[in-house]
Design an enzyme around this catalytic site. Structure first.
Site, PDB file in Angstrom:
ATOM      1  N   TRP A 237       9.237  -6.002  12.012  1.00  0.00           N
ATOM      2  CA  TRP A 237       8.856  -5.381  10.745  1.00  0.00           C
ATOM      3  C   TRP A 237       9.913  -5.586   9.664  1.00  0.00           C
ATOM      4  CZ3 TRP A 237       3.883  -3.587  10.769  1.00  0.00           C
ATOM      5  CH2 TRP A 237       3.312  -3.362  12.030  1.00  0.00           C
TER       6      TRP A 237
ATOM      7  N   GLU B  26       8.070  -8.418  16.749  1.00  0.00           N
ATOM      8  CA  GLU B  26       7.398  -7.574  17.735  1.00  0.00           C
ATOM      9  C   GLU B  26       6.648  -8.466  18.715  1.00  0.00           C
ATOM     10  OE1 GLU B  26       5.452  -3.436  17.087  1.00  0.00           O
ATOM     11  OE2 GLU B  26       3.859  -4.893  16.784  1.00  0.00           O
TER      12      GLU B  26
ATOM     13  N   SER C  99      -2.161  -5.349   2.483  1.00  0.00           N
ATOM     14  CA  SER C  99      -0.790  -5.081   2.910  1.00  0.00           C
ATOM     15  C   SER C  99      -0.519  -5.893   4.168  1.00  0.00           C
ATOM     16  CB  SER C  99      -0.584  -3.586   3.174  1.00  0.00           C
ATOM     17  OG  SER C  99      -1.494  -3.124   4.167  1.00  0.00           O
TER      18      SER C  99
ATOM     19  N   HIS D 192       1.452   2.451  14.196  1.00  0.00           N
ATOM     20  CA  HIS D 192       2.657   2.281  13.392  1.00  0.00           C
ATOM     21  C   HIS D 192       3.587   3.484  13.479  1.00  0.00           C
ATOM     22  CE1 HIS D 192       4.424   0.808   9.304  1.00  0.00           C
ATOM     23  NE2 HIS D 192       5.085   0.343  10.330  1.00  0.00           N
TER      24      HIS D 192
ATOM     25  N   VAL E 104       5.322  -9.798  12.724  1.00  0.00           N
ATOM     26  CA  VAL E 104       6.312  -9.109  11.877  1.00  0.00           C
ATOM     27  C   VAL E 104       7.741  -9.542  12.212  1.00  0.00           C
ATOM     28  CG1 VAL E 104       4.888  -7.174  11.204  1.00  0.00           C
ATOM     29  CG2 VAL E 104       6.098  -7.021  13.376  1.00  0.00           C
TER      30      VAL E 104
ATOM     31  N   ARG F 202      -8.630  -7.265   8.938  1.00  0.00           N
ATOM     32  CA  ARG F 202      -7.588  -8.292   8.869  1.00  0.00           C
ATOM     33  C   ARG F 202      -8.165  -9.579   8.259  1.00  0.00           C
ATOM     34  NH1 ARG F 202      -7.067  -6.221  14.226  1.00  0.00           N
ATOM     35  NH2 ARG F 202      -5.329  -4.734  14.356  1.00  0.00           N
TER      36      ARG F 202
ATOM     37  N   ARG G  61       0.832  -1.205   0.000  1.00  0.00           N
ATOM     38  CA  ARG G  61       0.000   0.000   0.000  1.00  0.00           C
ATOM     39  C   ARG G  61       0.867   1.256   0.000  1.00  0.00           C
ATOM     40  NH1 ARG G  61      -2.257  -0.883   6.110  1.00  0.00           N
ATOM     41  NH2 ARG G  61      -1.087   0.711   7.214  1.00  0.00           N
TER      42      ARG G  61
END
Length: 320
Positions: free
Chosen positions: A285, A241, A127, A249, A225, A149, A90
């Site tokens: 991430w 994480e 995403s 974020h 992530v 989600r 995205r």
């Protein structure tokens, strides 16, 4: 079980620090695509390549730059043959904003981008999903769409550019940032974020097209992530994480630098690895990839506990 971490002394044109990027290994080169250096701001479409033998970075200048993807963040990447495939991602800020369901390929030999014309049950734009390769097929699971989600699984045949929706499994809560990894002909969905950090594992048999949920005596500590690869019958999970940021974020959460292994032939316990060497700082991430030529896991970058995006490269090798 023990492992050795090494921080590579890389040289050349290093990519800037980033998170939510793609990372794959093809032959003796690792490739980095996309991601963000500032929260939610896509870096661009440059492909960076790292020679794993010389530890030198370079830029893959495309022969047809007019066909490269627009800058995107939180896409998924996977490799088949000489090509890196990029799906989704995205360009916007909120969940679903600026999301795409385009599939691109980048041939690392010819340096040519292609936007693939696809057929079949094309997944919704998304995403923070996951993608992995099995034979001539790519499998895409979960992620964040404008509907929230997701927990769906789709396959994509790179020979025909055809999508097929796989059987659903309502046991799995929709999630972003999951791990997706192949062992033999089984695809494993590992952990992720479903409003909270998860530690569940679900297996999809691609031959029978059936799902099952694994149960453990010693579970994986919850996370999302993170880096995940398979090595033979083993699944290796690194970092991730473990507690989300209260700033969304915009800020960093609490991260791990731990490593865990699951033997899928006897999946009762996630074993914490005793790490030696240049153990990386905690991060999340990011993605990891496995190198067949030297039997090591590699990872690049990610978000740190200071919310600074990293551009270091580490290898992880089992020594026991």
């Amino acid at each position: 079980m023990q492992a050795m971490w090494r921080r590579l002394s890389t040289k050349g044109t290093l990519p800037i620090g980033r998170s939510s990027h793609g990372f794959v290994i093809i032959g003796k080169h690792a490739y980095v695509f996309g991601g963000e250096n500032s929260p939610r701001v896509p870096i661009g479409s440059t492909v960076h390549a790292l020679n794993l033998e010389t530890q030198e970075w370079g830029v893959c200048e495309p022969k047809n730059p007019e066909k490269e993807p627009s800058p995107i963040n939180a896409a998924s990447v996977a490799a088949i043959g000489d090509s890196m495939y990029v799906f989704g991602g995205r360009s916007g800020i909120t969940m679903g904003e600026g999301s795409t369901n385009d599939m691109y390929s980048f041939n690392t030999q010819t340096k040519q981008w292609s936007k693939l014309t696809t057929t079949g049950d094309v997944p919704l734009a998304r995403s923070y999903h996951a993608m992995t390769a099995l034979g001539s097929s790519l499998f895409v699971f979960g992620g964040c769409s404008d509907k929230g989600r997701m927990n769906d699984l789709h396959s994509f045949d790179v020979a025909t550019n055809h999508w097929e929706k796989q059987p659903s499994y309502d046991v799995i809560e929709g999630r972003g940032g999951p791990g997706l990894v192949v062992v033999e002909k089984t695809i494993y969905v590992v952990a992720g974020f479903a409003g909270r950090e998860m530690n569940d594992v679900h297996a999809f048999d691609t031959t029978t097209k059936t799902w099952r949920t694994l149960t453990f005596l010693t579970p994986l500590p919850p996370r999302s992530v993170f880096g995940v690869v398979s090595m033979g019958t083993k699944i290796i999970v690194v970092c991730g994480e473990v507690d989300p940021s209260d700033q969304g974020h915009e800020g960093a959460g609490n991260f791990s630098n731990g490593a865990f292994i699951l033997d899928t032939t006897n999946p009762q316990d996630w074993i914490r690895v005793t790490a030696k060497g240049d153990v990386p700082e905690p991060r999340g991430w990011f993605s990891a990839a496995f190198s067949d030529f030297d039997r090591r896991l590699y990872m690049f970058g990610g978000n740190s506990e200071t919310n600074a995006r990293l551009n270091d490269t580490h290898s992880f090798e089992l020594i026991d």
